[in-house]
Every structure is written in C-alpha cells, then in structure tokens.
Design a protein around this motif. Structure first.
Motif, PDB file in Angstrom:
ATOM      1  N   THR A  50       0.738  -1.274   0.106  1.00 50.82           N
ATOM      2  CA  THR A  50      -0.013   0.166   0.151  1.00 50.82           C
ATOM      3  C   THR A  50       0.686   1.289  -0.103  1.00 50.82           C
ATOM      4  O   THR A  50       0.608   2.065  -0.603  1.00 50.82           O
ATOM      5  N   ILE A  51       1.991   1.244   0.936  1.00 47.49           N
ATOM      6  CA  ILE A  51       2.743   2.513   0.772  1.00 47.49           C
ATOM      7  C   ILE A  51       3.640   2.666  -0.561  1.00 47.49           C
ATOM      8  O   ILE A  51       3.602   3.816  -0.864  1.00 47.49           O
ATOM      9  N   LEU A  52       3.979   1.319  -1.036  1.00 47.27           N
ATOM     10  CA  LEU A  52       4.792   1.623  -2.323  1.00 47.27           C
ATOM     11  C   LEU A  52       3.689   1.963  -3.512  1.00 47.27           C
ATOM     12  O   LEU A  52       4.167   2.890  -4.248  1.00 47.27           O
ATOM     13  N   ASP A  53       2.446   1.575  -3.485  1.00 49.38           N
ATOM     14  CA  ASP A  53       1.758   1.983  -4.577  1.00 49.38           C
ATOM     15  C   ASP A  53       1.329   3.461  -4.320  1.00 49.38           C
ATOM     16  O   ASP A  53       1.094   4.331  -5.245  1.00 49.38           O
ATOM     17  N   ALA A  54       1.098   4.116  -3.157  1.00 54.97           N
ATOM     18  CA  ALA A  54       0.846   5.419  -2.649  1.00 54.97           C
ATOM     19  C   ALA A  54       1.874   6.238  -3.159  1.00 54.97           C
ATOM     20  O   ALA A  54       1.924   7.214  -3.803  1.00 54.97           O
ATOM     21  N   LEU A  55       3.323   5.761  -2.869  1.00 60.71           N
ATOM     22  CA  LEU A  55       4.641   6.551  -3.362  1.00 60.71           C
ATOM     23  C   LEU A  55       4.453   6.623  -4.923  1.00 60.71           C
ATOM     24  O   LEU A  55       4.812   7.540  -5.452  1.00 60.71           O
ATOM     25  N   LEU A  56       4.185   5.375  -5.670  1.00 61.18           N
ATOM     26  CA  LEU A  56       4.253   5.558  -7.256  1.00 61.18           C
ATOM     27  C   LEU A  56       3.011   6.190  -7.650  1.00 61.18           C
ATOM     28  O   LEU A  56       3.638   7.389  -8.459  1.00 61.18           O
ATOM     29  N   SER A  57       1.937   6.307  -7.209  1.00 60.20           N
ATOM     30  CA  SER A  57       1.172   7.186  -7.761  1.00 60.20           C
ATOM     31  C   SER A  57       1.008   8.614  -7.611  1.00 60.20           C
ATOM     32  O   SER A  57       0.850   9.575  -8.256  1.00 60.20           O
ATOM     33  N   THR A  58       1.467   9.039  -6.220  1.00 61.60           N
ATOM     34  CA  THR A  58       1.669  10.328  -5.635  1.00 61.60           C
ATOM     35  C   THR A  58       2.827  10.890  -6.543  1.00 61.60           C
ATOM     36  O   THR A  58       2.664  12.058  -7.056  1.00 61.60           O
ATOM     37  N   GLY A  59       3.949  10.174  -6.709  1.00 64.24           N
ATOM     38  CA  GLY A  59       5.144  10.961  -7.517  1.00 64.24           C
ATOM     39  C   GLY A  59       4.684  11.020  -8.893  1.00 64.24           C
ATOM     40  O   GLY A  59       4.915  11.864  -9.411  1.00 64.24           O
ATOM     41  N   VAL A  60       4.069   9.854  -9.526  1.00 63.99           N
ATOM     42  CA  VAL A  60       3.731  10.238 -11.043  1.00 63.99           C
ATOM     43  C   VAL A  60       2.916  11.541 -11.294  1.00 63.99           C
ATOM     44  O   VAL A  60       2.921  12.099 -12.153  1.00 63.99           O
ATOM     45  N   SER A  61       1.842  11.424 -10.364  1.00 58.28           N
ATOM     46  CA  SER A  61       0.687  12.720 -10.347  1.00 58.28           C
ATOM     47  C   SER A  61       1.548  13.878 -10.272  1.00 58.28           C
ATOM     48  O   SER A  61       1.024  14.859 -10.975  1.00 58.28           O
ATOM     49  N   THR A  62       2.164  13.947  -9.204  1.00 58.11           N
ATOM     50  CA  THR A  62       2.989  15.372  -8.948  1.00 58.11           C
ATOM     51  C   THR A  62       3.800  15.706 -10.137  1.00 58.11           C
ATOM     52  O   THR A  62       3.844  16.936 -10.496  1.00 58.11           O
ATOM     53  N   VAL A  63       4.556  14.731 -10.700  1.00 54.59           N
ATOM     54  CA  VAL A  63       5.405  15.201 -11.895  1.00 54.59           C
ATOM     55  C   VAL A  63       4.728  15.573 -13.335  1.00 54.59           C
ATOM     56  O   VAL A  63       5.060  16.375 -13.861  1.00 54.59           O
ATOM     57  N   VAL A  64       3.679  14.733 -13.222  1.00 52.16           N
ATOM     58  CA  VAL A  64       2.523  15.054 -14.598  1.00 52.16           C
ATOM     59  C   VAL A  64       1.889  16.186 -14.549  1.00 52.16           C
ATOM     60  O   VAL A  64       2.035  17.260 -15.443  1.00 52.16           O
ATOM     61  N   ILE A  65       1.433  16.735 -13.004  1.00 55.28           N
ATOM     62  CA  ILE A  65       0.711  17.845 -12.964  1.00 55.28           C
ATOM     63  C   ILE A  65       1.845  19.017 -13.060  1.00 55.28           C
ATOM     64  O   ILE A  65       1.512  20.110 -13.767  1.00 55.28           O
ATOM     65  N   ALA A  66       2.805  18.824 -12.504  1.00 57.15           N
ATOM     66  CA  ALA A  66       3.863  20.137 -12.485  1.00 57.15           C
ATOM     67  C   ALA A  66       4.149  20.360 -13.939  1.00 57.15           C
ATOM     68  O   ALA A  66       4.460  21.249 -14.258  1.00 57.15           O
ATOM     69  N   SER A  67       4.541  19.044 -14.742  1.00 59.37           N
ATOM     70  CA  SER A  67       4.948  19.563 -16.049  1.00 59.37           C
ATOM     71  C   SER A  67       4.016  20.047 -16.903  1.00 59.37           C
ATOM     72  O   SER A  67       4.303  21.025 -17.710  1.00 59.37           O
ATOM     73  N   LEU A  68       2.661  19.471 -16.756  1.00 55.17           N
ATOM     74  CA  LEU A  68       1.427  20.192 -17.515  1.00 55.17           C
ATOM     75  C   LEU A  68       1.310  21.792 -17.174  1.00 55.17           C
ATOM     76  O   LEU A  68       1.201  22.575 -18.201  1.00 55.17           O
TER      77      LEU A  68
END
Length: 303
Positions: A50-68
C-alpha cells in the motif's frame, strides 16, 4: 519545481533521477516484496504494498501535473522571472555581468563601479580590440538638496556606522567616479563612456549588462535580486535606465579626460570646470583627495 524546469540541464537530471527512483520502486513492488512475502506476515506485506503504491501514484501525479502546468504556462510568464541571490554570491554574479560589451550602472556615487567595473571593461576593450560601452547614472553633485537627503539616508543605515558621510565626502566620491571614467576613456579609447546626472536617489543600485541585471542595496550584507538575459525584467530595467539617462543631465563627451600620469588636484579642478562644475565648497586638499580616490581604486564592499 519551476526552477528545475527553467533549466534544460536541471530538467534532464531531474527526469533521469525520477525515472530511476520509479524503476527502483517498481522493482521493489513487483520482485522484492513478493520474495519477502514468504517470511513476512500477510498484514505487513499488504501495508508495504500500500505504501509503495501510494508513493508511485503520488510521485507520478505530482510530476505529470507540474510538467503540464509548466508547459501550459505562457512564455511571457516564464520569462518574468527573478532570483534572490545571497550576499556571498553577489561577487560572482557581478563578475559574470562584466563579461559584456555594454554595461549600465545606476546608483549613488559609483564607488564599486569606479574600482572594479570601469577598469575591467577598459582592459577588455584593449585586449579584444572591440569597443565597450559603459553608461553611468549618478547623483547630481550640484543639487545640494538631493545630496543632503542622500547623506542623511546613508548615515542612518547600518553600513553608514563605519563611515560617517557628509556633503563633501559625497561630492568627492561622485567626482572621483566621473574623473576615473574620463581618465580610463583616455587610456583606453575603445572604452566609450556616457554619464548622466539625476536629481534624485534610490535605495537600490542597478548593475546591468547584456548577460544579467543585479539589483543591490547599499549594505553589502543584504541579499540582491537578479534577472538574466531574455527575461521580461531585464528588458524592463534596461528601458528604465535609458529613460533615466534621457531625463538626466548628460556630461559632455567631447571634454578630454586626464591621463593617470598627469592626475593632480589642480588638473582635476580645471577638468571639472570644463564639464560645468564650479565647486567653491571644495578646497585644494579635497581635490587632492579625489586624486587618491581615482588612483587607489579601493573596493568599498570588499568583493
């Protein structure tokens, strides 16, 4: 995040490091955790996943949103960018600014410009066989009201505690900068000098070249603002300096300066009179002191 995206090099490093981290997290999630599942309680395994899934999803979301957000930001906003630089970094940025063919200074007396910037541009002009231009905007030493207000201000601030200012000291510093600029113009004809005198003073000094602009205050222990080539603010500061120069009293470029070997109090007095300054308040010893200011080229800020 915005600082990273503004630099192509930093952006490449950032995406490389983030990609490595994501790959490591995926490997841990898909390979390491199942392998350790034999030895761990099922509850612990679920928590780790659960922790790893949260880190992956949060990290990807943050980078994608910041890039956009960055890519969708209008170019004019991206170029409207200024940095705050620490006092210890000011020296390096000023040195970088002096690597230019055109330099602007707007401030009080121009002591630092006299000791560092003018000599550097003059030598570079000689070594490169290309002309260098320097524009100086200084306080008008003949406006006693402005001079008195500036002296009062300098004596109130923290840096004024070390050196007590008075009208004579202020005028001698300004005249020394003027004399130095004309003298360097004689020594290095490829150095083009233009000086404007204004009837006001500012809390800030502006050093601007084709590379960057640095905005400082009188106290060298305080941070500065910096904007680089191509930004909206550098262009705006340059236009403002040109406007200030056009409203100031321009000194006659046809008046010939005094070579360093011929500098003395009497020559300086005559030279200043040719420029339109008739100083009855300064004595012979004051003019001799101006000679020392010009020849020593002391750096008042220690860098």
């Amino acid at each position: 995040m915005e600082q990273i995206f503004l630099s192509k090099y930093a952006k490449r490093i950032f995406f490389f490091v983030v990609s490595i981290l994501f790959i490591l997290l995926l490997l841990i999630r898909l390979l390491v955790v199942p392998a350790l599942g034999r030895f761990l309680n099922e509850t612990y395994t679920i928590i780790i996943n659960t922790i790893l899934d949260a880190l992956l999803s949060t990290g990807v979301s943050t980078v994608v949103i910041a890039s956009l957000a960055f890519w969708l930001t209008p170019k004019v906003i991206k170029k409207s960018h200024m940095d705050i630089i620490e006092p210890r970094e000011i020296k390096d940025y000023l040195e970088k600014a002096r690597e230019t063919n055109e330099y602007w200074f707007c401030g009080g007396t121009g002591r630092f410009t006299r000791s560092k910037t003018i000599p550097k541009l003059a030598v570079d002009a000689r070594n490169s066989n290309f002309s260098k231009k320097i524009y100086l905007i200084l306080i008008n030493p003949t406006n006693n009201t402005v001079c008195e207000n500036y002296v009062e201000y300098r004596n109130k601030i923290r840096s004024g505690k070390k050196h007590n200012w008075d009208i004579k000291k202020l005028k001698k510093e300004i005249y020394a900068t003027i004399v130095s600029a004309y003298t360097w113009n004689v020594e290095q004809p490829l150095l083009e000098v233009k000086i404007g005198l204004v009837n006001h003073y500012s809390l800030f000094r502006v050093d601007l070249s084709t590379q960057l602009a640095i905005i400082t205050k009188e106290d060298p222990s305080e941070p500065a603002l910096m904007c680089q080539k191509g930004t909206f603010f550098l262009k705006s500061y340059l236009e403002n300096l040109r406007l200030s120069m056009s409203q100031g009293e321009l000194l006659d470029n046809k008046v010939k300066g005094i070579p360093f070997s011929d500098l003395n109090g009497e020559r300086i007095k005559i030279f200043l009179e040719e420029l339109g300054f008739h100083e009855n308040e300064l004595s012979d010893s004051d003019f001799n002191e101006i000679v020392e200011f010009v020849k020593k080229g002391d750096n008042p800020y220690g860098y």
